[in-house]
Design a protein around this motif. Structure first.
Motif, mmCIF file in Angstrom:
data_model
loop_
_atom_site.group_PDB
_atom_site.id
_atom_site.type_symbol
_atom_site.label_atom_id
_atom_site.label_comp_id
_atom_site.label_asym_id
_atom_site.label_seq_id
_atom_site.Cartn_x
_atom_site.Cartn_y
_atom_site.Cartn_z
ATOM 1 N N UNK A 113 0.829 -1.196 0.000
ATOM 2 C CA UNK A 113 0.000 0.000 0.000
ATOM 3 C C UNK A 113 0.865 1.247 0.000
ATOM 4 N N UNK A 114 0.537 2.152 -0.886
ATOM 5 C CA UNK A 114 1.323 3.364 -1.098
ATOM 6 C C UNK A 114 1.468 4.169 0.185
ATOM 7 N N UNK A 115 0.407 4.211 1.001
ATOM 8 C CA UNK A 115 0.437 4.998 2.227
ATOM 9 C C UNK A 115 1.277 4.339 3.323
ATOM 10 N N UNK A 116 1.543 3.060 3.184
ATOM 11 C CA UNK A 116 2.268 2.316 4.220
ATOM 12 C C UNK A 116 2.978 1.145 3.550
ATOM 13 N N UNK A 172 1.772 -2.230 -6.347
ATOM 14 C CA UNK A 172 1.497 -1.113 -5.443
ATOM 15 C C UNK A 172 0.072 -0.638 -5.639
ATOM 16 N N UNK A 173 -0.622 -0.415 -4.528
ATOM 17 C CA UNK A 173 -1.982 0.096 -4.556
ATOM 18 C C UNK A 173 -2.087 1.261 -3.582
ATOM 19 N N UNK A 180 -10.298 4.232 -2.114
ATOM 20 C CA UNK A 180 -11.436 4.604 -1.273
ATOM 21 C C UNK A 180 -12.253 5.692 -1.941
ATOM 22 N N UNK A 181 -11.567 6.610 -2.629
ATOM 23 C CA UNK A 181 -12.257 7.694 -3.321
ATOM 24 C C UNK A 181 -12.988 7.188 -4.553
ATOM 25 N N UNK A 215 -11.649 -7.329 -1.049
ATOM 26 C CA UNK A 215 -10.682 -6.408 -1.618
ATOM 27 C C UNK A 215 -10.212 -5.423 -0.585
ATOM 28 N N UNK A 216 -10.038 -4.169 -1.016
ATOM 29 C CA UNK A 216 -9.429 -3.198 -0.120
ATOM 30 C C UNK A 216 -10.359 -2.727 0.975
#
Length: 568
Positions: A57-60, A231-232, A238-239, A250-251
Protein backbone atom coordinates in the motif's frame (compact mmCIF):
# COMPACT_ATOMS: atom_id res chain seq x y z
CA UNK A 1 -2.09 -18.22 -9.54
CA UNK A 2 -3.55 -16.67 -6.40
CA UNK A 3 -3.68 -13.13 -5.07
CA UNK A 4 -2.90 -12.09 -1.49
CA UNK A 5 -4.47 -8.87 -0.22
CA UNK A 6 -3.58 -7.71 3.31
CA UNK A 7 -6.56 -7.82 5.65
CA UNK A 8 -7.16 -6.68 9.18
CA UNK A 9 -6.71 -9.12 12.08
CA UNK A 10 -10.39 -8.48 12.76
CA UNK A 11 -11.27 -10.75 9.85
CA UNK A 12 -11.72 -14.44 10.53
CA UNK A 13 -12.26 -17.16 7.91
CA UNK A 14 -15.86 -18.29 7.88
CA UNK A 15 -15.00 -21.97 7.64
CA UNK A 16 -11.87 -24.10 7.54
CA UNK A 17 -13.38 -25.56 4.37
CA UNK A 18 -12.40 -22.41 2.50
CA UNK A 19 -8.78 -23.15 3.27
CA UNK A 20 -9.31 -26.82 2.44
CA UNK A 21 -10.51 -25.95 -1.07
CA UNK A 22 -7.48 -23.76 -1.73
CA UNK A 23 -5.01 -26.32 -0.44
CA UNK A 24 -6.59 -29.36 -2.05
CA UNK A 25 -6.73 -27.69 -5.44
CA UNK A 26 -2.97 -27.27 -5.55
CA UNK A 27 -1.41 -30.06 -3.52
CA UNK A 28 -3.52 -33.22 -3.55
CA UNK A 29 -1.24 -34.93 -6.01
CA UNK A 30 1.82 -33.96 -3.99
CA UNK A 31 0.47 -35.09 -0.62
CA UNK A 32 1.54 -38.42 0.85
CA UNK A 33 -1.03 -41.23 0.94
CA UNK A 34 -3.14 -41.21 4.12
CA UNK A 35 -4.57 -44.67 3.56
CA UNK A 36 -1.81 -46.54 5.39
CA UNK A 37 -1.97 -46.63 9.18
CA UNK A 38 1.05 -45.16 10.91
CA UNK A 39 1.82 -44.20 14.50
CA UNK A 40 4.25 -41.43 13.51
CA UNK A 41 3.04 -38.74 11.10
CA UNK A 42 4.78 -38.26 7.78
CA UNK A 43 5.22 -34.53 7.39
CA UNK A 44 5.89 -32.63 4.19
CA UNK A 45 6.03 -29.06 2.89
CA UNK A 46 3.82 -28.19 -0.10
CA UNK A 47 2.96 -25.05 -2.05
CA UNK A 48 -0.68 -24.50 -3.00
CA UNK A 49 0.17 -22.29 -5.98
CA UNK A 50 3.16 -21.74 -8.23
CA UNK A 51 2.70 -17.97 -8.05
CA UNK A 52 1.11 -15.32 -5.85
CA UNK A 53 0.44 -11.58 -6.05
CA UNK A 54 1.15 -9.49 -2.95
CA UNK A 55 -0.11 -5.94 -2.45
CA UNK A 56 1.96 -3.08 -1.06
CA UNK A 57 0.00 0.00 0.00
CA UNK A 58 1.32 3.36 -1.10
CA UNK A 59 0.44 5.00 2.23
CA UNK A 60 2.27 2.32 4.22
CA UNK A 61 4.73 0.37 2.04
CA UNK A 62 5.52 -3.25 2.77
CA UNK A 63 4.15 -6.71 2.05
CA UNK A 64 3.38 -9.74 4.20
CA UNK A 65 4.91 -12.95 2.91
CA UNK A 66 1.72 -15.01 2.69
CA UNK A 67 3.14 -17.39 0.08
CA UNK A 68 0.63 -20.24 0.34
CA UNK A 69 2.94 -22.93 1.74
CA UNK A 70 1.57 -25.63 4.03
CA UNK A 71 2.80 -28.43 6.28
CA UNK A 72 0.96 -31.69 5.56
CA UNK A 73 0.50 -34.64 7.93
CA UNK A 74 -0.33 -38.15 6.74
CA UNK A 75 -0.59 -41.57 8.35
CA UNK A 76 -1.20 -39.96 11.75
CA UNK A 77 -1.73 -36.45 13.13
CA UNK A 78 1.07 -34.26 14.40
CA UNK A 79 0.12 -33.54 18.01
CA UNK A 80 2.14 -31.54 20.52
CA UNK A 81 1.36 -30.75 24.17
CA UNK A 82 3.07 -27.58 25.41
CA UNK A 83 3.02 -27.01 29.17
CA UNK A 84 4.71 -25.55 32.22
CA UNK A 85 4.23 -26.82 35.76
CA UNK A 86 4.25 -23.30 37.18
CA UNK A 87 5.59 -19.85 36.35
CA UNK A 88 8.84 -20.92 38.04
CA UNK A 89 9.30 -23.67 35.45
CA UNK A 90 10.23 -23.43 31.76
CA UNK A 91 7.86 -24.17 28.90
CA UNK A 92 8.32 -27.71 27.54
CA UNK A 93 6.89 -29.48 24.49
CA UNK A 94 6.01 -33.16 24.12
CA UNK A 95 4.92 -35.03 21.00
CA UNK A 96 1.93 -37.35 21.46
CA UNK A 97 2.16 -40.54 19.38
CA UNK A 98 -0.90 -42.80 19.29
CA UNK A 99 -0.56 -46.51 18.48
CA UNK A 100 -4.06 -47.97 18.40
CA UNK A 101 -5.45 -47.59 21.90
CA UNK A 102 -2.01 -46.96 23.35
CA UNK A 103 -0.30 -43.59 23.60
CA UNK A 104 3.37 -42.84 23.98
CA UNK A 105 5.18 -39.55 24.28
CA UNK A 106 8.38 -38.09 22.88
CA UNK A 107 9.98 -35.18 24.72
CA UNK A 108 11.16 -32.47 22.36
CA UNK A 109 14.47 -30.66 23.06
CA UNK A 110 14.29 -28.62 26.25
CA UNK A 111 15.33 -25.38 24.54
CA UNK A 112 12.98 -25.76 21.57
CA UNK A 113 10.09 -23.53 22.68
CA UNK A 114 10.16 -20.46 24.90
CA UNK A 115 6.45 -19.61 24.92
CA UNK A 116 3.11 -20.81 23.54
CA UNK A 117 3.13 -18.87 20.26
CA UNK A 118 4.42 -21.74 18.09
CA UNK A 119 7.61 -23.45 16.92
CA UNK A 120 10.27 -20.72 16.51
CA UNK A 121 12.42 -20.45 13.37
CA UNK A 122 10.47 -23.25 11.69
CA UNK A 123 10.79 -22.05 8.08
CA UNK A 124 13.36 -19.96 6.28
CA UNK A 125 12.11 -17.61 3.57
CA UNK A 126 14.49 -16.30 0.92
CA UNK A 127 13.30 -13.77 -1.66
CA UNK A 128 15.36 -12.89 -4.75
CA UNK A 129 14.73 -10.09 -7.23
CA UNK A 130 14.60 -10.45 -11.01
CA UNK A 131 18.41 -10.27 -11.18
CA UNK A 132 18.78 -13.15 -8.71
CA UNK A 133 19.96 -10.96 -5.81
CA UNK A 134 18.77 -11.98 -2.34
CA UNK A 135 16.64 -9.15 -0.91
CA UNK A 136 15.01 -11.02 2.01
CA UNK A 137 16.33 -13.87 4.15
CA UNK A 138 14.65 -14.61 7.46
CA UNK A 139 13.07 -17.32 9.57
CA UNK A 140 9.48 -17.37 10.81
CA UNK A 141 7.68 -19.36 13.51
CA UNK A 142 5.00 -21.94 12.77
CA UNK A 143 1.80 -22.47 14.73
CA UNK A 144 0.42 -25.93 13.85
CA UNK A 145 -3.03 -24.56 14.76
CA UNK A 146 -2.92 -22.10 11.86
CA UNK A 147 -5.77 -22.16 9.36
CA UNK A 148 -5.91 -25.61 7.83
CA UNK A 149 -7.84 -27.78 5.41
CA UNK A 150 -8.12 -31.35 4.20
CA UNK A 151 -5.81 -32.53 1.43
CA UNK A 152 -7.20 -36.08 1.17
CA UNK A 153 -10.85 -37.10 0.68
CA UNK A 154 -10.60 -39.87 3.30
CA UNK A 155 -9.23 -37.53 5.98
CA UNK A 156 -11.40 -36.66 9.01
CA UNK A 157 -14.12 -34.17 8.07
CA UNK A 158 -13.10 -31.81 10.87
CA UNK A 159 -9.90 -31.19 12.79
CA UNK A 160 -9.98 -31.87 16.52
CA UNK A 161 -7.22 -29.36 17.24
CA UNK A 162 -7.71 -25.79 18.52
CA UNK A 163 -7.55 -22.71 16.34
CA UNK A 164 -4.48 -20.46 16.76
CA UNK A 165 -1.73 -20.49 19.37
CA UNK A 166 -2.28 -18.52 22.60
CA UNK A 167 -0.40 -15.28 23.26
CA UNK A 168 -1.41 -14.58 26.87
CA UNK A 169 1.92 -14.36 28.75
CA UNK A 170 0.48 -16.42 31.63
CA UNK A 171 -0.76 -19.33 29.51
CA UNK A 172 -0.22 -22.65 31.30
CA UNK A 173 -0.91 -25.32 28.70
CA UNK A 174 -1.64 -25.60 24.99
CA UNK A 175 -2.37 -28.28 22.41
CA UNK A 176 -0.98 -27.88 18.88
CA UNK A 177 -1.80 -30.18 16.01
CA UNK A 178 -2.10 -30.87 12.30
CA UNK A 179 -4.84 -33.44 11.70
CA UNK A 180 -4.13 -36.61 9.71
CA UNK A 181 -4.72 -35.89 6.02
CA UNK A 182 -4.79 -32.14 6.61
CA UNK A 183 -2.41 -29.27 5.87
CA UNK A 184 -1.67 -26.23 8.04
CA UNK A 185 -0.54 -22.87 6.67
CA UNK A 186 3.08 -22.02 7.51
CA UNK A 187 2.37 -18.29 7.18
CA UNK A 188 3.04 -16.64 10.54
CA UNK A 189 0.04 -14.30 10.28
CA UNK A 190 -0.26 -12.29 13.51
CA UNK A 191 3.42 -12.85 14.32
CA UNK A 192 4.75 -11.83 10.89
CA UNK A 193 6.49 -8.56 10.12
CA UNK A 194 6.09 -6.91 6.70
CA UNK A 195 9.03 -6.45 4.35
CA UNK A 196 9.50 -3.48 2.03
CA UNK A 197 9.67 -4.66 -1.59
CA UNK A 198 9.25 -2.32 -4.56
CA UNK A 199 6.66 -3.29 -7.15
CA UNK A 200 8.09 -5.95 -9.45
CA UNK A 201 8.80 -9.65 -9.97
CA UNK A 202 10.49 -11.88 -7.39
CA UNK A 203 11.16 -15.53 -6.60
CA UNK A 204 10.59 -16.82 -3.06
CA UNK A 205 11.99 -20.04 -1.62
CA UNK A 206 10.44 -21.53 1.53
CA UNK A 207 12.25 -24.33 3.38
CA UNK A 208 11.79 -26.11 6.71
CA UNK A 209 14.92 -25.42 8.77
CA UNK A 210 17.31 -28.28 9.46
CA UNK A 211 16.52 -28.59 13.16
CA UNK A 212 12.89 -29.46 12.43
CA UNK A 213 13.76 -31.63 9.44
CA UNK A 214 15.93 -33.74 11.73
CA UNK A 215 13.42 -33.70 14.59
CA UNK A 216 10.35 -34.74 12.59
CA UNK A 217 11.94 -36.52 9.62
CA UNK A 218 10.85 -33.93 7.04
CA UNK A 219 12.46 -34.18 3.61
CA UNK A 220 14.76 -31.35 2.52
CA UNK A 221 12.52 -30.18 -0.32
CA UNK A 222 12.21 -26.36 -0.44
CA UNK A 223 9.29 -24.90 -2.36
CA UNK A 224 9.64 -22.11 -4.91
CA UNK A 225 6.90 -19.53 -5.51
CA UNK A 226 6.90 -16.75 -8.11
CA UNK A 227 5.89 -13.45 -6.50
CA UNK A 228 4.44 -10.33 -8.08
CA UNK A 229 4.40 -7.24 -5.87
CA UNK A 230 1.98 -4.55 -6.97
CA UNK A 231 1.50 -1.11 -5.44
CA UNK A 232 -1.98 0.10 -4.56
CA UNK A 233 -3.38 3.16 -2.81
CA UNK A 234 -5.91 3.02 -0.03
CA UNK A 235 -6.88 6.68 -0.43
CA UNK A 236 -7.21 6.52 -4.22
CA UNK A 237 -9.29 3.35 -4.16
CA UNK A 238 -11.44 4.60 -1.27
CA UNK A 239 -12.26 7.69 -3.32
CA UNK A 240 -12.91 5.77 -6.52
CA UNK A 241 -15.08 3.01 -5.00
CA UNK A 242 -18.49 3.46 -3.41
CA UNK A 243 -18.63 1.73 0.01
CA UNK A 244 -21.76 -0.20 -0.93
CA UNK A 245 -20.11 -1.82 -3.94
CA UNK A 246 -16.61 -2.36 -2.59
CA UNK A 247 -15.68 -6.02 -2.36
CA UNK A 248 -15.39 -7.50 1.12
CA UNK A 249 -12.35 -9.43 -0.06
CA UNK A 250 -10.68 -6.41 -1.62
CA UNK A 251 -9.43 -3.20 -0.12
CA UNK A 252 -12.58 -2.58 1.91
CA UNK A 253 -11.38 -5.19 4.38
CA UNK A 254 -8.06 -3.36 4.62
CA UNK A 255 -9.78 -0.02 5.15
CA UNK A 256 -12.07 -1.52 7.78
CA UNK A 257 -9.05 -2.09 9.97
CA UNK A 258 -8.43 1.66 10.03
CA UNK A 259 -11.77 2.93 11.29
CA UNK A 260 -11.05 5.99 13.40
CA UNK A 261 -7.41 6.16 12.31
CA UNK A 262 -5.29 7.64 9.58
CA UNK A 263 -3.88 5.23 7.01
CA UNK A 264 -1.95 2.60 8.94
CA UNK A 265 -1.03 -1.02 8.47
CA UNK A 266 -3.53 -3.55 9.85
CA UNK A 267 -1.84 -5.61 12.57
CA UNK A 268 -2.41 -9.02 10.96
CA UNK A 269 -3.26 -9.65 7.33
CA UNK A 270 -4.89 -12.78 6.00
CA UNK A 271 -6.33 -13.77 2.68
CA UNK A 272 -9.59 -15.53 1.96
CA UNK A 273 -7.79 -18.40 0.26
CA UNK A 274 -5.49 -19.25 3.15
CA UNK A 275 -7.73 -18.48 6.10
CA UNK A 276 -4.62 -17.61 8.09
CA UNK A 277 -6.23 -14.86 10.13
CA UNK A 278 -5.89 -15.16 13.89
CA UNK A 279 -9.14 -16.38 15.42
CA UNK A 280 -8.44 -16.56 19.17
CA UNK A 281 -11.51 -18.75 19.51
CA UNK A 282 -13.92 -15.83 19.29
CA UNK A 283 -15.74 -16.51 16.02
CA UNK A 284 -19.29 -17.80 16.37
CA UNK A 285 -21.34 -19.10 13.46
CA UNK A 286 -22.59 -16.54 10.97
CA UNK A 287 -21.97 -13.52 13.17
CA UNK A 288 -19.43 -10.86 12.18
CA UNK A 289 -15.95 -11.72 13.48
CA UNK A 290 -14.71 -9.96 16.58
CA UNK A 291 -11.11 -9.09 17.40
CA UNK A 292 -9.24 -10.95 20.07
CA UNK A 293 -9.09 -9.43 23.53
CA UNK A 294 -6.27 -6.89 23.61
CA UNK A 295 -4.26 -7.71 26.73
CA UNK A 296 -2.10 -4.61 26.63
CA UNK A 297 -3.60 -1.57 28.29
CA UNK A 298 -1.51 0.82 26.20
CA UNK A 299 -3.14 -0.45 22.98
CA UNK A 300 -6.67 -0.59 24.31
CA UNK A 301 -7.73 3.02 23.74
CA UNK A 302 -6.95 3.02 20.03
CA UNK A 303 -8.45 -0.42 19.62
CA UNK A 304 -11.68 0.59 21.31
CA UNK A 305 -12.01 3.73 19.22
CA UNK A 306 -11.63 1.63 16.09
CA UNK A 307 -14.23 -0.96 17.10
CA UNK A 308 -16.35 -0.16 20.11
CA UNK A 309 -19.34 -2.28 20.99
CA UNK A 310 -22.05 -3.37 18.63
CA UNK A 311 -24.30 -6.29 17.77
CA UNK A 312 -22.46 -9.51 18.55
CA UNK A 313 -19.57 -7.77 20.33
CA UNK A 314 -18.90 -6.84 23.91
CA UNK A 315 -16.29 -4.35 25.07
CA UNK A 316 -15.03 -4.26 21.48
CA UNK A 317 -12.90 -7.30 22.21
CA UNK A 318 -15.11 -10.34 22.19
CA UNK A 319 -18.14 -11.72 20.41
CA UNK A 320 -21.41 -12.66 22.05
CA UNK A 321 -23.36 -15.16 19.93
CA UNK A 322 -27.10 -15.55 20.16
CA UNK A 323 -27.17 -18.84 22.07
CA UNK A 324 -30.05 -18.47 24.51
CA UNK A 325 -30.61 -19.46 28.13
CA UNK A 326 -33.37 -21.72 29.38
CA UNK A 327 -36.79 -20.56 28.22
CA UNK A 328 -37.87 -19.67 31.74
CA UNK A 329 -36.43 -19.31 35.21
CA UNK A 330 -35.97 -22.59 37.08
CA UNK A 331 -38.75 -24.00 39.21
CA UNK A 332 -38.69 -26.38 42.12
CA UNK A 333 -36.28 -26.45 45.00
CA UNK A 334 -32.78 -25.08 44.44
CA UNK A 335 -30.00 -27.60 45.06
CA UNK A 336 -26.26 -28.01 44.61
CA UNK A 337 -25.81 -31.65 43.57
CA UNK A 338 -22.64 -33.70 43.99
CA UNK A 339 -21.50 -33.38 40.36
CA UNK A 340 -18.39 -31.85 38.74
CA UNK A 341 -18.15 -28.09 39.13
CA UNK A 342 -15.99 -25.33 37.65
CA UNK A 343 -12.76 -24.19 39.29
CA UNK A 344 -12.20 -20.45 38.84
CA UNK A 345 -8.60 -19.27 39.03
CA UNK A 346 -6.97 -15.87 38.52
CA UNK A 347 -3.92 -15.08 36.42
CA UNK A 348 -1.45 -12.38 37.55
CA UNK A 349 -2.17 -8.94 36.08
CA UNK A 350 -0.21 -7.83 33.00
CA UNK A 351 -0.23 -5.05 30.39
CA UNK A 352 0.42 -2.66 33.29
CA UNK A 353 0.89 1.01 32.38
CA UNK A 354 0.24 4.51 33.69
CA UNK A 355 -3.06 5.69 32.22
CA UNK A 356 -4.32 9.20 31.62
CA UNK A 357 -7.38 10.81 33.15
CA UNK A 358 -10.43 11.51 31.02
CA UNK A 359 -11.77 14.92 30.02
CA UNK A 360 -13.56 15.25 33.36
CA UNK A 361 -10.42 14.63 35.44
CA UNK A 362 -7.33 15.37 33.32
CA UNK A 363 -5.13 16.03 36.35
CA UNK A 364 -5.48 12.58 37.88
CA UNK A 365 -3.14 9.57 37.51
CA UNK A 366 -4.36 6.04 36.87
CA UNK A 367 -2.78 2.59 36.86
CA UNK A 368 -4.15 0.55 33.94
CA UNK A 369 -3.83 -3.24 33.64
CA UNK A 370 -5.26 -6.41 32.10
CA UNK A 371 -6.69 -9.26 34.16
CA UNK A 372 -7.90 -12.77 33.41
CA UNK A 373 -10.00 -15.26 35.34
CA UNK A 374 -10.12 -18.76 33.86
CA UNK A 375 -11.90 -22.04 34.46
CA UNK A 376 -9.71 -25.06 35.29
CA UNK A 377 -12.76 -27.35 35.26
CA UNK A 378 -13.69 -30.08 35.17
CA UNK A 379 -17.11 -28.47 34.47
CA UNK A 380 -18.27 -25.36 32.66
CA UNK A 381 -19.44 -22.28 34.52
CA UNK A 382 -23.00 -21.71 33.29
CA UNK A 383 -25.00 -18.73 34.57
CA UNK A 384 -28.45 -17.70 33.32
CA UNK A 385 -30.08 -14.36 34.04
CA UNK A 386 -33.87 -13.86 34.12
CA UNK A 387 -35.42 -10.42 34.07
CA UNK A 388 -38.43 -9.21 35.94
CA UNK A 389 -40.39 -7.11 33.39
CA UNK A 390 -39.55 -3.43 33.76
CA UNK A 391 -36.63 -4.12 36.10
CA UNK A 392 -33.03 -3.12 35.33
CA UNK A 393 -31.71 -6.21 37.16
CA UNK A 394 -31.86 -9.90 36.31
CA UNK A 395 -31.87 -12.69 38.87
CA UNK A 396 -28.86 -14.94 38.17
CA UNK A 397 -28.75 -18.72 38.60
CA UNK A 398 -25.83 -21.14 38.32
CA UNK A 399 -26.61 -24.48 36.66
CA UNK A 400 -25.09 -27.92 37.24
CA UNK A 401 -24.87 -30.91 34.89
CA UNK A 402 -24.12 -34.61 35.22
CA UNK A 403 -21.56 -36.52 33.13
CA UNK A 404 -24.06 -36.95 30.27
CA UNK A 405 -24.76 -33.20 30.09
CA UNK A 406 -28.19 -33.37 31.73
CA UNK A 407 -29.11 -30.44 33.97
CA UNK A 408 -29.46 -31.80 37.50
CA UNK A 409 -29.52 -28.71 39.72
CA UNK A 410 -29.32 -24.96 40.10
CA UNK A 411 -28.77 -22.31 42.74
CA UNK A 412 -29.33 -18.53 42.94
CA UNK A 413 -26.05 -16.63 42.50
CA UNK A 414 -26.57 -12.88 42.61
CA UNK A 415 -27.72 -10.63 39.79
CA UNK A 416 -27.02 -9.31 36.31
CA UNK A 417 -27.30 -5.59 35.60
CA UNK A 418 -27.77 -3.61 32.39
CA UNK A 419 -24.82 -1.32 31.64
CA UNK A 420 -26.03 1.57 29.42
CA UNK A 421 -22.67 3.36 29.12
CA UNK A 422 -21.24 3.92 25.64
CA UNK A 423 -18.74 1.17 24.91
CA UNK A 424 -20.70 -1.34 27.02
CA UNK A 425 -24.46 -1.66 26.43
CA UNK A 426 -24.90 -5.25 27.56
CA UNK A 427 -25.76 -7.29 30.65
CA UNK A 428 -23.07 -7.75 33.29
CA UNK A 429 -22.85 -10.55 35.83
CA UNK A 430 -22.11 -8.83 39.13
CA UNK A 431 -20.29 -11.49 41.17
CA UNK A 432 -17.53 -12.80 38.94
CA UNK A 433 -14.30 -10.97 39.91
CA UNK A 434 -12.81 -8.05 41.81
CA UNK A 435 -9.60 -6.06 41.29
CA UNK A 436 -7.75 -4.42 44.18
CA UNK A 437 -4.52 -2.50 44.68
CA UNK A 438 -2.80 -3.60 47.88
CA UNK A 439 -0.07 -1.85 49.84
CA UNK A 440 3.23 -3.59 50.56
CA UNK A 441 1.66 -5.10 53.70
CA UNK A 442 -1.02 -6.67 51.42
CA UNK A 443 -3.78 -4.45 52.83
CA UNK A 444 -6.23 -2.89 50.39
CA UNK A 445 -5.69 0.74 49.40
CA UNK A 446 -7.69 1.13 46.14
CA UNK A 447 -10.44 -1.00 44.60
CA UNK A 448 -11.34 -0.98 40.91
CA UNK A 449 -14.88 0.07 40.10
CA UNK A 450 -15.07 -2.82 37.63
CA UNK A 451 -16.98 -5.58 39.41
CA UNK A 452 -19.54 -6.65 36.80
CA UNK A 453 -18.68 -8.70 33.73
CA UNK A 454 -19.89 -10.08 30.43
CA UNK A 455 -18.28 -13.53 30.32
CA UNK A 456 -16.54 -14.81 27.18
CA UNK A 457 -13.86 -17.37 26.31
CA UNK A 458 -11.22 -14.91 25.11
CA UNK A 459 -8.03 -16.83 26.02
CA UNK A 460 -6.99 -20.48 25.81
CA UNK A 461 -5.25 -20.60 29.20
CA UNK A 462 -4.76 -24.36 29.62
CA UNK A 463 -6.18 -26.82 27.10
CA UNK A 464 -4.41 -29.75 28.77
CA UNK A 465 -6.72 -29.84 31.83
CA UNK A 466 -9.43 -32.49 32.13
CA UNK A 467 -12.51 -31.81 29.95
CA UNK A 468 -10.92 -28.78 28.27
CA UNK A 469 -13.03 -27.69 25.30
CA UNK A 470 -10.66 -27.02 22.39
CA UNK A 471 -13.45 -25.36 20.39
CA UNK A 472 -15.41 -23.22 22.86
CA UNK A 473 -16.97 -21.21 20.05
CA UNK A 474 -18.71 -24.37 18.81
CA UNK A 475 -20.32 -25.44 22.07
CA UNK A 476 -24.07 -25.20 22.50
CA UNK A 477 -23.52 -23.53 25.88
CA UNK A 478 -22.17 -20.25 24.50
CA UNK A 479 -21.83 -16.77 25.93
CA UNK A 480 -24.52 -14.19 25.16
CA UNK A 481 -24.49 -10.83 26.89
CA UNK A 482 -27.80 -9.69 25.52
CA UNK A 483 -29.39 -6.40 24.54
CA UNK A 484 -31.35 -3.76 26.42
CA UNK A 485 -34.66 -5.46 25.63
CA UNK A 486 -33.46 -8.99 26.52
CA UNK A 487 -35.72 -10.96 28.84
CA UNK A 488 -32.97 -13.48 29.69
CA UNK A 489 -29.31 -14.19 28.88
CA UNK A 490 -26.79 -17.01 29.33
CA UNK A 491 -23.12 -16.46 30.20
CA UNK A 492 -20.59 -19.30 30.06
CA UNK A 493 -16.91 -19.78 30.85
CA UNK A 494 -15.73 -23.03 29.29
CA UNK A 495 -13.17 -25.46 30.70
CA UNK A 496 -9.59 -24.43 29.86
CA UNK A 497 -10.55 -20.91 28.76
CA UNK A 498 -10.32 -17.56 30.51
CA UNK A 499 -11.85 -14.11 30.14
CA UNK A 500 -9.50 -11.12 29.81
CA UNK A 501 -10.61 -7.61 30.69
CA UNK A 502 -8.41 -4.57 30.22
CA UNK A 503 -8.94 -1.94 32.93
CA UNK A 504 -7.88 1.30 31.27
CA UNK A 505 -10.84 3.62 31.89
CA UNK A 506 -11.26 5.87 34.94
CA UNK A 507 -13.51 3.96 37.32
CA UNK A 508 -11.98 0.66 36.19
CA UNK A 509 -8.26 1.39 36.45
CA UNK A 510 -6.80 2.30 39.85
CA UNK A 511 -6.79 6.00 40.77
CA UNK A 512 -3.27 6.43 42.16
CA UNK A 513 -3.45 10.22 42.51
CA UNK A 514 -2.00 11.04 45.91
CA UNK A 515 -0.65 7.54 46.58
CA UNK A 516 2.97 7.65 47.79
CA UNK A 517 5.67 6.04 45.68
CA UNK A 518 6.64 2.53 46.66
CA UNK A 519 5.75 -1.15 46.31
CA UNK A 520 2.17 -2.30 45.72
CA UNK A 521 0.40 -5.47 44.57
CA UNK A 522 -2.41 -5.78 42.03
CA UNK A 523 -4.80 -8.46 43.25
CA UNK A 524 -7.08 -10.28 40.79
CA UNK A 525 -9.76 -12.08 42.82
CA UNK A 526 -12.24 -14.50 41.27
CA UNK A 527 -15.65 -15.14 42.84
CA UNK A 528 -15.06 -12.48 45.55
CA UNK A 529 -18.27 -13.14 47.48
CA UNK A 530 -18.01 -16.96 47.11
CA UNK A 531 -21.51 -17.05 45.63
CA UNK A 532 -20.50 -19.26 42.72
CA UNK A 533 -20.18 -22.94 43.56
CA UNK A 534 -16.81 -24.31 42.47
CA UNK A 535 -14.32 -27.08 43.11
CA UNK A 536 -11.76 -25.06 45.08
CA UNK A 537 -12.05 -21.61 46.65
CA UNK A 538 -8.42 -21.53 47.74
CA UNK A 539 -6.89 -20.61 44.36
CA UNK A 540 -9.06 -17.61 43.44
CA UNK A 541 -6.49 -14.88 44.12
CA UNK A 542 -3.38 -13.85 42.15
CA UNK A 543 -0.95 -11.02 43.00
CA UNK A 544 1.36 -8.98 40.76
CA UNK A 545 4.04 -6.73 42.24
CA UNK A 546 4.41 -3.15 40.94
CA UNK A 547 6.62 -0.25 42.02
CA UNK A 548 5.18 3.27 41.65
CA UNK A 549 7.47 6.26 41.14
CA UNK A 550 7.58 9.70 39.53
CA UNK A 551 5.60 12.75 40.55
CA UNK A 552 1.99 13.94 40.12
CA UNK A 553 1.13 14.19 36.44
CA UNK A 554 4.22 12.16 35.51
CA UNK A 555 3.90 8.93 37.49
CA UNK A 556 5.94 5.87 36.54
CA UNK A 557 5.50 2.16 37.15
CA UNK A 558 8.06 -0.64 37.17
CA UNK A 559 6.81 -4.21 36.89
CA UNK A 560 9.28 -6.87 38.07
CA UNK A 561 9.30 -10.31 36.49
CA UNK A 562 6.78 -12.77 37.91
CA UNK A 563 9.05 -15.76 38.46
CA UNK A 564 10.18 -16.60 34.88
CA UNK A 565 7.49 -14.52 33.16
CA UNK A 566 8.80 -11.15 32.00
CA UNK A 567 5.59 -9.49 30.80
CA UNK A 568 4.97 -6.03 32.26
Amino acid sequence: MSTRTPRSRLWRPALAAAAAIAVTAGVTAASPDTGKASSVPRLGLVAASASVTLDSWKEDPGVYLDLGTYLTASGAPLELRVTRKSYKDPVVATQIIREGKKTRTKALPADLVKNFAGLPDFVRITVRDAAGKSVVSRTEPFCPNNASGRVQPDAPATSKYPESCPTNPFTLGSVWGVENGWASNTYAGYYAEPVVLPAGKYTAEVAVTQRYRDLFGIADEPKTVKVTVRERSWEEESTASAPATRSATGHAAHAAGHAGHAAARPPAPASATTGAGTSYNVGHGPYPPAPAAVPWAAERVGFRSAQGDGPGRTDGSRQAPAAGPNAQRPTGRASVPDVPKPDLRSLPAYGITIGEGDAGAPDRDYLAFSANVWNAGPAQLVVDGFRKPGNELMDAYQYFYDASGKQVGYTPTGTMEWDPRPGHEHWHFTDFASYRLLKADRKETVRSGKEAFCLANTDAVDYTVKNANWHPDNTDLSTACGQENSISVREVLDVGSGDTYTQDLPGQSFDITGLPNGTYYIQVLANPENRLKETDLGNNSALRKVVLGGKPGARTVKVPKHDLVDAP
